[in-house]
Structure formats: C-alpha cells, structure tokens
Design a protein around this motif. Structure first.
Motif, PDB file in Angstrom:
ATOM      1  N   ALA A 178       3.003 -14.950   7.605  1.00  0.00           N
ATOM      2  CA  ALA A 178       3.065 -14.102   6.418  1.00  0.00           C
ATOM      3  C   ALA A 178       2.341 -12.780   6.624  1.00  0.00           C
ATOM      4  CB  ALA A 178       2.461 -14.845   5.225  1.00  0.00           C
ATOM      5  N   ASN A 179       1.393 -12.731   7.565  1.00  0.00           N
ATOM      6  CA  ASN A 179       0.606 -11.523   7.801  1.00  0.00           C
ATOM      7  C   ASN A 179       1.157 -10.635   8.914  1.00  0.00           C
ATOM      8  OD1 ASN A 179      -2.263 -11.474   6.280  1.00  0.00           O
ATOM      9  ND2 ASN A 179      -1.662 -13.610   6.633  1.00  0.00           N
ATOM     10  N   VAL A 180       2.226 -11.054   9.559  1.00  0.00           N
ATOM     11  CA  VAL A 180       2.760 -10.308  10.696  1.00  0.00           C
ATOM     12  C   VAL A 180       3.240  -8.916  10.262  1.00  0.00           C
ATOM     13  CG1 VAL A 180       4.603 -10.240  12.429  1.00  0.00           C
ATOM     14  CG2 VAL A 180       3.390 -12.367  11.993  1.00  0.00           C
ATOM     15  N   ASP A 181       2.849  -7.907  11.013  1.00  0.00           N
ATOM     16  CA  ASP A 181       3.285  -6.515  10.832  1.00  0.00           C
ATOM     17  C   ASP A 181       2.913  -5.948   9.466  1.00  0.00           C
ATOM     18  OD1 ASP A 181       4.399  -6.490  13.388  1.00  0.00           O
ATOM     19  OD2 ASP A 181       6.333  -7.216  12.660  1.00  0.00           O
ATOM     20  N   VAL A 182       1.870  -6.471   8.842  1.00  0.00           N
ATOM     21  CA  VAL A 182       1.401  -5.965   7.545  1.00  0.00           C
ATOM     22  C   VAL A 182       0.200  -5.066   7.792  1.00  0.00           C
ATOM     23  CG1 VAL A 182       0.365  -6.608   5.345  1.00  0.00           C
ATOM     24  CG2 VAL A 182       2.229  -7.969   6.281  1.00  0.00           C
ATOM     25  N   THR A 183       0.235  -3.889   7.211  1.00  0.00           N
ATOM     26  CA  THR A 183      -0.892  -2.968   7.368  1.00  0.00           C
ATOM     27  C   THR A 183      -1.972  -3.204   6.328  1.00  0.00           C
ATOM     28  OG1 THR A 183       0.296  -1.331   6.032  1.00  0.00           O
ATOM     29  CG2 THR A 183       0.550  -1.199   8.438  1.00  0.00           C
ATOM     30  N   ASP A 184      -1.573  -3.650   5.155  1.00  0.00           N
ATOM     31  CA  ASP A 184      -2.526  -3.913   4.067  1.00  0.00           C
ATOM     32  C   ASP A 184      -2.398  -5.381   3.673  1.00  0.00           C
ATOM     33  OD1 ASP A 184      -4.189  -4.000   1.924  1.00  0.00           O
ATOM     34  OD2 ASP A 184      -3.026  -2.636   0.653  1.00  0.00           O
ATOM     35  N   ALA A 185      -3.415  -6.187   3.980  1.00  0.00           N
ATOM     36  CA  ALA A 185      -3.331  -7.624   3.722  1.00  0.00           C
ATOM     37  C   ALA A 185      -3.175  -7.938   2.242  1.00  0.00           C
ATOM     38  CB  ALA A 185      -4.572  -8.322   4.274  1.00  0.00           C
ATOM     39  N   SER A 186      -3.625  -7.070   1.364  1.00  0.00           N
ATOM     40  CA  SER A 186      -3.500  -7.340  -0.076  1.00  0.00           C
ATOM     41  C   SER A 186      -2.053  -7.316  -0.534  1.00  0.00           C
ATOM     42  CB  SER A 186      -4.311  -6.313  -0.871  1.00  0.00           C
ATOM     43  OG  SER A 186      -3.814  -5.002  -0.654  1.00  0.00           O
ATOM     44  N   ALA A 187      -1.160  -6.773   0.285  1.00  0.00           N
ATOM     45  CA  ALA A 187       0.256  -6.720  -0.077  1.00  0.00           C
ATOM     46  C   ALA A 187       1.021  -7.972   0.335  1.00  0.00           C
ATOM     47  CB  ALA A 187       0.907  -5.494   0.565  1.00  0.00           C
ATOM     48  N   VAL A 188       0.362  -8.895   1.048  1.00  0.00           N
ATOM     49  CA  VAL A 188       1.028 -10.123   1.508  1.00  0.00           C
ATOM     50  C   VAL A 188       1.360 -11.013   0.313  1.00  0.00           C
ATOM     51  CG1 VAL A 188       0.792 -12.205   2.916  1.00  0.00           C
ATOM     52  CG2 VAL A 188      -0.131 -10.031   3.733  1.00  0.00           C
ATOM     53  N   ARG A 189       2.540 -11.596   0.321  1.00  0.00           N
ATOM     54  CA  ARG A 189       2.980 -12.510  -0.734  1.00  0.00           C
ATOM     55  C   ARG A 189       3.345 -13.863  -0.110  1.00  0.00           C
ATOM     56  NH1 ARG A 189       0.791  -9.143  -2.854  1.00  0.00           N
ATOM     57  NH2 ARG A 189       1.455  -7.719  -4.517  1.00  0.00           N
ATOM     58  N   GLN A 190       3.114 -14.915  -0.871  1.00  0.00           N
ATOM     59  CA  GLN A 190       3.410 -16.269  -0.393  1.00  0.00           C
ATOM     60  C   GLN A 190       4.140 -17.018  -1.502  1.00  0.00           C
ATOM     61  OE1 GLN A 190       4.014 -17.937   2.382  1.00  0.00           O
ATOM     62  NE2 GLN A 190       1.910 -17.786   3.141  1.00  0.00           N
ATOM     63  N   PRO A 191       5.447 -17.244  -1.356  1.00  0.00           N
ATOM     64  CA  PRO A 191       6.205 -17.956  -2.408  1.00  0.00           C
ATOM     65  C   PRO A 191       5.632 -19.350  -2.659  1.00  0.00           C
ATOM     66  CG  PRO A 191       7.677 -16.965  -0.785  1.00  0.00           C
ATOM     67  CD  PRO A 191       6.298 -16.859  -0.222  1.00  0.00           C
ATOM     68  N   GLN A 192       5.548 -19.736  -3.922  1.00  0.00           N
ATOM     69  CA  GLN A 192       4.947 -21.035  -4.258  1.00  0.00           C
ATOM     70  C   GLN A 192       5.823 -22.202  -3.834  1.00  0.00           C
ATOM     71  OE1 GLN A 192       3.876 -20.799  -8.429  1.00  0.00           O
ATOM     72  NE2 GLN A 192       1.909 -19.891  -7.921  1.00  0.00           N
ATOM     73  N   TRP A 193       7.119 -21.959  -3.617  1.00  0.00           N
ATOM     74  CA  TRP A 193       7.975 -23.071  -3.191  1.00  0.00           C
ATOM     75  C   TRP A 193       7.625 -23.553  -1.783  1.00  0.00           C
ATOM     76  CZ3 TRP A 193      10.463 -21.747   1.206  1.00  0.00           C
ATOM     77  CH2 TRP A 193      10.793 -20.396   1.407  1.00  0.00           C
ATOM     78  N   GLN A 194       6.819 -22.762  -1.066  1.00  0.00           N
ATOM     79  CA  GLN A 194       6.396 -23.194   0.254  1.00  0.00           C
ATOM     80  C   GLN A 194       5.535 -24.461   0.173  1.00  0.00           C
ATOM     81  OE1 GLN A 194       7.286 -22.308   3.126  1.00  0.00           O
ATOM     82  NE2 GLN A 194       7.999 -20.191   3.106  1.00  0.00           N
ATOM     83  N   MET A 195       4.863 -24.681  -0.970  1.00  0.00           N
ATOM     84  CA  MET A 195       4.088 -25.920  -1.135  1.00  0.00           C
ATOM     85  C   MET A 195       4.988 -27.133  -1.039  1.00  0.00           C
ATOM     86  SD  MET A 195       1.387 -24.997  -4.174  1.00  0.00           S
ATOM     87  CE  MET A 195       0.812 -26.692  -4.153  1.00  0.00           C
ATOM     88  N   ALA A 196       6.171 -27.049  -1.689  1.00  0.00           N
ATOM     89  CA  ALA A 196       7.118 -28.168  -1.641  1.00  0.00           C
ATOM     90  C   ALA A 196       7.624 -28.387  -0.221  1.00  0.00           C
ATOM     91  CB  ALA A 196       8.280 -27.901  -2.591  1.00  0.00           C
ATOM     92  N   VAL A 197       7.856 -27.293   0.498  1.00  0.00           N
ATOM     93  CA  VAL A 197       8.314 -27.418   1.886  1.00  0.00           C
ATOM     94  C   VAL A 197       7.249 -28.089   2.739  1.00  0.00           C
ATOM     95  CG1 VAL A 197       9.059 -26.148   3.929  1.00  0.00           C
ATOM     96  CG2 VAL A 197       9.804 -25.404   1.669  1.00  0.00           C
ATOM     97  N   SER A 198       5.981 -27.686   2.536  1.00  0.00           N
ATOM     98  CA  SER A 198       4.903 -28.279   3.337  1.00  0.00           C
ATOM     99  C   SER A 198       4.767 -29.774   3.063  1.00  0.00           C
ATOM    100  CB  SER A 198       3.587 -27.563   3.052  1.00  0.00           C
ATOM    101  OG  SER A 198       3.170 -27.767   1.720  1.00  0.00           O
ATOM    102  N   LEU A 199       4.943 -30.187   1.809  1.00  0.00           N
ATOM    103  CA  LEU A 199       4.897 -31.611   1.483  1.00  0.00           C
ATOM    104  C   LEU A 199       6.062 -32.362   2.130  1.00  0.00           C
ATOM    105  CD1 LEU A 199       3.821 -31.542  -2.280  1.00  0.00           C
ATOM    106  CD2 LEU A 199       2.446 -32.241  -0.313  1.00  0.00           C
ATOM    107  N   GLY A 200       7.256 -31.714   2.152  1.00  0.00           N
ATOM    108  CA  GLY A 200       8.402 -32.327   2.817  1.00  0.00           C
ATOM    109  C   GLY A 200       8.170 -32.503   4.304  1.00  0.00           C
ATOM    110  N   VAL A 201       7.577 -31.481   4.933  1.00  0.00           N
ATOM    111  CA  VAL A 201       7.242 -31.570   6.359  1.00  0.00           C
ATOM    112  C   VAL A 201       6.253 -32.709   6.601  1.00  0.00           C
ATOM    113  CG1 VAL A 201       6.080 -30.371   8.249  1.00  0.00           C
ATOM    114  CG2 VAL A 201       7.739 -29.147   6.839  1.00  0.00           C
ATOM    115  N   ALA A 202       5.263 -32.830   5.714  1.00  0.00           N
ATOM    116  CA  ALA A 202       4.266 -33.889   5.858  1.00  0.00           C
ATOM    117  C   ALA A 202       4.907 -35.269   5.750  1.00  0.00           C
ATOM    118  CB  ALA A 202       3.176 -33.727   4.797  1.00  0.00           C
TER     119      ALA A 202
END
Length: 329
Positions: free
Chosen positions: A116-140
């Motif tokens: 999520a931080n790749v090629d970002v100049t300002d870390a405060s602009a990084v966004r993380q969709p909340q649906w990624q939580m569901a994906v991580s649980l599925g992976v687990a």
C-alpha cells in the motif's frame, strides 16, 4: 518414596514441530524478500495504521520490518514449543492448523502494508480498503485448512489395559501422582481466532475497538486446556497454561465416596462442552469419551473427561481407602 504414573508413547514430535514452525519461516522469508525488492520505492515513514481506511499511524520503514519480524519470530517459536509440549495429545493437529492460520493472516496484512505504501511520496495519503480484513480472514482460514491437512491424524488415545483393577497396590509409605492434560480443539481455535481478529481490528480500526476480542481470546485460551491431577490430596483441575497452583476446582479425599470410569457423551449428558452443571452433579467435559466419575460424599457426581481415566480412578480409590483407614472408618 514417590513415583509418577504417566502414559508413554513413541515420540513423533520433531516432524510435527517442524510442520508447525514452517508457515512462520515462509512468511518471514516472503516479507523479507518483498521488503528488499520494494525498499527503494517506499516512503519513510510508512503508513502502518488505518482508521476507516485512512492512515492515522506511521512508523519508520526499518522499524516496521523489525517489529513484524519480531512478532513472527516469537509466534513461530511459541507455536513450536506448544506443539512440542502437546505432541502426544489429540489437539496437536488443531494447534498446527492454528499456526498456519495465524502466520498466513498476519503475513498477508504485513505484506499488504508494504504494498500500500509503494511509490507514495506522502504516507498520509495512503488508503487501505476495509474489505481487506475479510480477505485476510479468508487467507487465514485457507491456510488453517492446509495446516490441518499437513498435520495428519490426531494421536490415538491410550488403550485401557484389560483387567485393570479399581485400586493400585501401593506399598505402605509410598505415594504416587497421576497427571494428564485434556484440551478442547474448538476452544483453542476460538481463543486464537479471537486474538487474531483482535490484532487485525487493532491494526485497521484502533486498539480500543479490539479490546473486547483480545480480552475474549485471553479469557478462553487458559481454560481450553486443563491439567487433571490425582495425588494424596485428592482430585484437582488447573489451567494447563498457568502455574499448577492456579486451580479452579479441587476435591479433597474426605469428600470422595468412590471413583469410577466410563465413557461420557458430552452433548447427550451435559448439553455441550465446558464446565457443566446438571441435576445430581457437575463436571468438566471438553470432549466426549473416557472420563473419571467421582461419587461425592453428599451423593452427587463430578465427572471430567480425560484419557487414561482408569489409572486415575485406581489411584484415587487407593488414597480414599487410606484416608478412611486413618480416620478409622
């Protein structure tokens, strides 16, 4: 003179310990390789915590990597030690499955942060969709299923010797102790899932939001595995992951009329797992199967499901007879 009565089984520990540690080794290598490949394209600091998908917490790139590797290393070593300590118990395959689920779920989130931080100049602009939580649980869950498959069948329970007597012939002045651990794989999994979910919620939504999940996991895990002990003081139950003196039930010899063993059906007799109370008795039933049945002096029964119950019963009856003889009963 003292002796300790325990069942012995051939060791198959090293292979299962390696299987339990393997997912953490794989995730550590994958995270290190990913960081090495992206190091020149990452901002410093990194966005490492999100609230509602927006970055609100930051860490240095090297600090983030060191923290992630430390967490994975501690969990990996802890999983290996836990499997080694429980290598001959029925819950080992589920412990290994939990190791895979934990390593994969955390590894997915840790790698996702870097991407999520790749090629970002300002870390405060990084966004993380909340649906990624569901994906991580599925992976687990998928990784947990793989771990359970690799773990193989649970070790068989010890066979009761034919013609076992209800009492042990201990010479006068001799004492003996018997101890076994009984665990509930569903409760172990529930506790680890609660802790894992708490970590994920803490990372994405804040630690205050995850406090309930973390507390639930910390409360369930100590009671998911219980040490059952018979000695000259009677029958005692204590959480296997806590010191021996942290007992939550103790039945002294003067309260025991007689002990026996039989097969116990947890749902048919008690309506489920856990510490159960019913008319005429109570018990700790973490699974169906062989168990100790203690008839108390007040006429009620206390039961606990545990392997090698016949040995425990024989020793408990021996100590009960001795206590009556001392009292002249």
């Amino acid at each position: 003179m003292k002796s300790v009565l325990r069942s012995t089984r051939p060791s198959t520990g090293p292979l299962r310990v390696r299987i339990a540690i393997l997912p953490f080794v794989v995730v550590i290598m994958a995270l290190g390789a990913l960081y090495a490949g992206l190091a020149g394209r990452l901002p410093d600091p990194l966005a490492t915590h999100f609230d509602g998908g927006r970055a609100d917490g930051f860490s240095s790139a090297h600090g983030y990597l060191a923290g992630c590797l430390a967490v994975l290393l501690v969990l990996g070593v802890g999983s290996g030690l836990l499997v080694q300590l429980r290598v001959h118990t029925p819950e080992v395959p589920w412990l290994i499955a939990t190791s895979y689920a934990t390593a994969a779920g955390l590894g997915y989130v840790m790698c996702l942060m870097l991407l999520a931080n790749v090629d970002v100049t300002d870390a405060s602009a990084v966004r993380q969709p909340q649906w990624q939580m569901a994906v991580s649980l599925g992976v687990a869950l998928l990784a947990g299923a793989l771990g359970r498959l690799l773990a193989g069948a649970a070790p068989p329970p010890p066979r009761r010797a034919r013609g076992a007597t209800p009492r042990l012939d201990l010479p006068a002045g001799t004492t003996a102790g018997w101890s076994r651990t009984i665990s509930s794989p569903p409760l172990v999994v529930l506790g680890v899932v609660l802790l894992g979910a708490g970590l994920l919620v803490g990372i994405f939504a804040g630690w205050l939001s995850s406090a309930g999940l973390l507390f639930g996991g910390a409360a369930v895990l100590p009671l998911a595995s219980v040490r059952v002990t018979v000695d000259r003081h009677g029958l005692s139950l204590s959480p296997a992951f806590l010191p021996y003196r942290c007992r939550f039930r103790r039945i002294p010899l003067d309260r025991i009329a007689e002990a026996g063993s039989r097969r116990i059906a947890c749902f048919a007799e008690f309506g489920g797992w856990g510490y159960r109370i019913r008319a005429g008795g109570s018990g700790l039933v973490l699974r169906s199967g062989e168990g100790i049945v203690v008839r108390l002096a007040n006429g009620k029964e206390f039961v606990v499901t545990v392997d090698d119950a016949a040995t425990a019963v024989a020793l408990l009856n021996t100590y009960t007879d001795r206590a009556r003889a001392r009292q002249g009963g």
